[in-house]
Every structure is written in structure tokens, then in C-alpha cells.
Scaffold this active site. Structure first.
Site, PDB file in Angstrom:
ATOM      1  N   GLY A  25     100.973  49.798  43.698  1.00 38.78           N
ATOM      2  CA  GLY A  25     101.430  50.371  42.431  1.00 38.78           C
ATOM      3  C   GLY A  25     100.298  51.075  41.713  1.00 38.78           C
ATOM      4  N   ASP A  84      97.788  41.840  42.028  1.00 38.41           N
ATOM      5  CA  ASP A  84      98.940  42.756  42.101  1.00 38.41           C
ATOM      6  C   ASP A  84      99.531  42.988  40.714  1.00 38.41           C
ATOM      7  OD1 ASP A  84     100.864  44.413  43.137  1.00 38.41           O
ATOM      8  OD2 ASP A  84     101.903  42.885  44.298  1.00 38.41           O
ATOM      9  N   ALA A 124     103.117  44.177  38.286  1.00 40.01           N
ATOM     10  CA  ALA A 124     104.505  43.714  38.168  1.00 40.01           C
ATOM     11  C   ALA A 124     105.288  44.717  37.327  1.00 40.01           C
ATOM     12  CB  ALA A 124     104.567  42.335  37.516  1.00 40.01           C
ATOM     13  N   ASP A 125     106.603  44.641  37.469  1.00 37.95           N
ATOM     14  CA  ASP A 125     107.479  45.502  36.667  1.00 37.95           C
ATOM     15  C   ASP A 125     107.898  44.804  35.378  1.00 37.95           C
ATOM     16  OD1 ASP A 125     107.671  47.741  38.569  1.00 37.95           O
ATOM     17  OD2 ASP A 125     108.465  46.163  39.848  1.00 37.95           O
ATOM     18  N   LYS A 164     109.120  42.201  40.645  1.00 36.34           N
ATOM     19  CA  LYS A 164     108.281  43.161  41.348  1.00 36.34           C
ATOM     20  C   LYS A 164     109.165  43.975  42.296  1.00 36.34           C
ATOM     21  CE  LYS A 164     104.455  41.985  43.081  1.00 36.34           C
ATOM     22  NZ  LYS A 164     104.076  43.346  42.655  1.00 36.34           N
ATOM     23  N   GLU A 198     104.495  42.111  49.522  1.00 38.67           N
ATOM     24  CA  GLU A 198     103.795  41.526  48.367  1.00 38.67           C
ATOM     25  C   GLU A 198     104.062  40.021  48.298  1.00 38.67           C
ATOM     26  OE1 GLU A 198     103.806  45.535  45.555  1.00 38.67           O
ATOM     27  OE2 GLU A 198     105.390  44.076  45.292  1.00 38.67           O
TER      28      GLU A 198
HETATM   29  C1  5RP Z   1     105.463  47.527  43.838  1.00 38.70           C
HETATM   30  C2  5RP Z   1     105.270  46.605  42.717  1.00 38.70           C
HETATM   31  C3  5RP Z   1     104.332  46.995  41.641  1.00 38.70           C
HETATM   32  O1  5RP Z   1     103.423  45.965  41.431  1.00 38.70           O
HETATM   33  C4  5RP Z   1     105.122  47.227  40.391  1.00 38.70           C
HETATM   34  O2  5RP Z   1     106.107  48.197  40.645  1.00 38.70           O
HETATM   35  C5  5RP Z   1     104.221  47.683  39.235  1.00 38.70           C
HETATM   36  O3  5RP Z   1     103.769  48.964  39.473  1.00 38.70           O
HETATM   37  P1  5RP Z   1     102.911  49.785  38.434  1.00 38.70           P
HETATM   38  O4  5RP Z   1     101.562  49.124  38.389  1.00 38.70           O
HETATM   39  O5  5RP Z   1     102.874  51.166  39.012  1.00 38.70           O
HETATM   40  O6  5RP Z   1     103.594  49.738  37.107  1.00 38.70           O
HETATM   41  O7  5RP Z   1     105.853  45.544  42.635  1.00 38.70           O
HETATM   42  O8  5RP Z   1     106.405  47.073  44.757  1.00 38.70           O
END
Ligand code: 5RP
Length: 222
Positions: free
Chosen positions: A29, A81, A83-84, A94, A103
Site C-alpha cells: 500500500g 503493514d 490498513a484501510d 485490510k 498479508e
Molecule cells: C493492501 C492493504 C493496505 O495495507 C491498505 O489498503 C492500506 O493502504 P494505504 O496505505 O495505501 O492506505 O491492505 O491490501
């Protein structure tokens, strides 16, 4: 501060959790991209990385960071990592980038999961962000019907294939009051590879980028 500046701030803070002379797990991401760029500045002090997506592997390699296959790694002390969505219990949604299955695998192996987000991702209840579900192509319609029975409005992600060659169905309209229970229920639908709820293995530490600095939330034991 822009959202990108907050992402960069929190990505820089995550470097403090990287264990020297070890392999580090790296998610995917835009926030993680900032982390990879920061990691490059200390690449001589780590053994290498395991990547949760092809895109992250390519970015790591472009920086000259060695990328290991997860199967060849005995120990993975830390996984970083994004997250959304995230709650104060460190439950996550995620998979916005579609890399949820890998992930989840890397998070399962890691000793500590450090989640990095800007403040906008913190929510009281998960579900406003459509919950991604990775599905074997032949099971698409069946899984869609089962998701509807659970109250979701499933939408097939158009023109998208995961790194594993599967499809993603995004579940709209859910208000997820019991994330561990829903995560288990979704995993039991035939044809589901994984779902984007990280509740049975939540984050251990959530770093939130805010205008005032980075806020750290740690999961309580037990
Ligand atoms: C990808 C994910 C990412 O961690 C999530 O989408 C967050 O992305 P970003 O840092 O671009 O906001 O789960 O599968």
C-alpha cells in the site's frame, strides 16, 4: 499536514520497530511504500525482507533490499503493514490493495504486527470501508449469494486479479460489531480464500499519524 505527510511520518516511526540483522515482514500500500523508502536508508543493517505483494517485492528490490521467500525464513520478528480501517482494539480491515491473503499469511508468521496508518483510518466500528474477500473464480456467484445472506452488498472488483490469480469481492453495507466472529464465518464459506478482517490476529501495535505527531496504541495482553 497532508495525508501523504502523515503517512510518511508514521512510516518513519515504524523504522524504530525494525530488528537489526533480521528479516522484516513488509505489507503493501501507499503507507508501506513510504516505509520501504525509509527502510532503504538502513538496508545495510537488516538481513532482508519478506514481501506481502509483488508490488512491494519490486519496490524493495529496486532499493537493493534482498527479498526472501517466506518459506525460507525461520524467524520473522516484525511485520509492518497499513490498513484501510482500524479500531482502538487494533482490529483491522485490510485488502484495499487486494493483497489481503498474503498479508494475513505474513502477519500470522510474524512475532509482532505493527500497523501504520494516518488518523483518518481510525473508526469506532469497522465496515464503512467495503470489506474485501478473496475468492476462487469458480466460486464467485456462490460466495456472492452467501455474502448477501450475511447482510452484505457484494460487489465484484472489476478488472482485478490478486497476486494469487483470484478475484476480490468488496462487501458494502456492513456494520461489523463482532469482527472475530464475522472473520471466522466468512472463512467458512466454500470458495473464500481469505477475508480482509484482521481480528483473530489483530495488530499488536497501531501507529497513527496525526498532525500533533504519532500516537501509539498497543494491544493489551489476554
Ligand atoms: C493492501 C492493504 C493496505 O495495507 C491498505 O489498503 C492500506 O493502504 P494505504 O496505505 O495505501 O492506505 O491492505 O491490501
Amino acid at each position: 499536514m497532508t495525508q501523504d505527510a502523515l503517512k510518511q511520518l508514521v512510516a518513519g516511526e515504524a523504522i524504530r520497530y525494525v530488528v537489526e540483522d533480521a528479516v522484516v515482514g513488509v505489507g503493501s500500500g501507499t503507507t508501506v511504500n513510504f516505509f520501504i523508502d525509509a527502510l532503504a536508508r538502513m538496508k545495510g543493517r537488516i538481513e532482508g525482507a519478506v514481501a506481502a505483494s509483488e508490488a512491494s517485492a519490486a519496490r524493495l528490490k529496486a532499493h537493493g533490499i534482498r527479498v526472501f521467500d517466506l518459506n525460507s525464513v525461520n524467524e520473522l520478528p516484525v511485520y509492518i503493514d497499513g490498513a484501510d480501517e482500524a479500531t482502538e482494539h487494533l482490529y483491522l480491515i485490510k485488502g484495499g490493495g487486494g493483497a489481503l491473503t498474503r498479508e494475513k499469511i505474513v502477519a500470522a508468521v510474524a512475532g509482532k504486527f505493527i500497523c501504520i496508518c494516518d488518523r483518518s483510518k481510525l473508526v469506532p466500528v469497522l465496515g464503512r470501508f467495503p470489506l474485501p474477500v478473496e475468492v476462487i473464480p469458480m466460486a464467485r456467484s456462490h460466495v456472492g449469494r452467501e455474502l448477501r445472506k450475511l447482510g452484505a452488498h457484494p460487489v465484484l472488483r472489476e478488472n482485478f486479479k490478486t497476486d494469487n490469480g483470484n478475484l476480490v469481492i468488496d462487501c458494502h453495507g456492513l456494520s461489523i460489531v463482532d469482527p472475530p466472529a464475522l472473520e471466522a464465518e466468512l472463512d467458512h464459506i466454500a470458495g473464500v480464500v481469505a477475508n480482509g478482517l484482521f481480528a483473530r490476529r489483530p495488530a499488536d501495535v497501531l501507529l497513527l499519524g496525526e498532525a500533533a505527531g504519532v500516537r501509539t496504541l498497543a494491544r493489551k495482553a489476554g
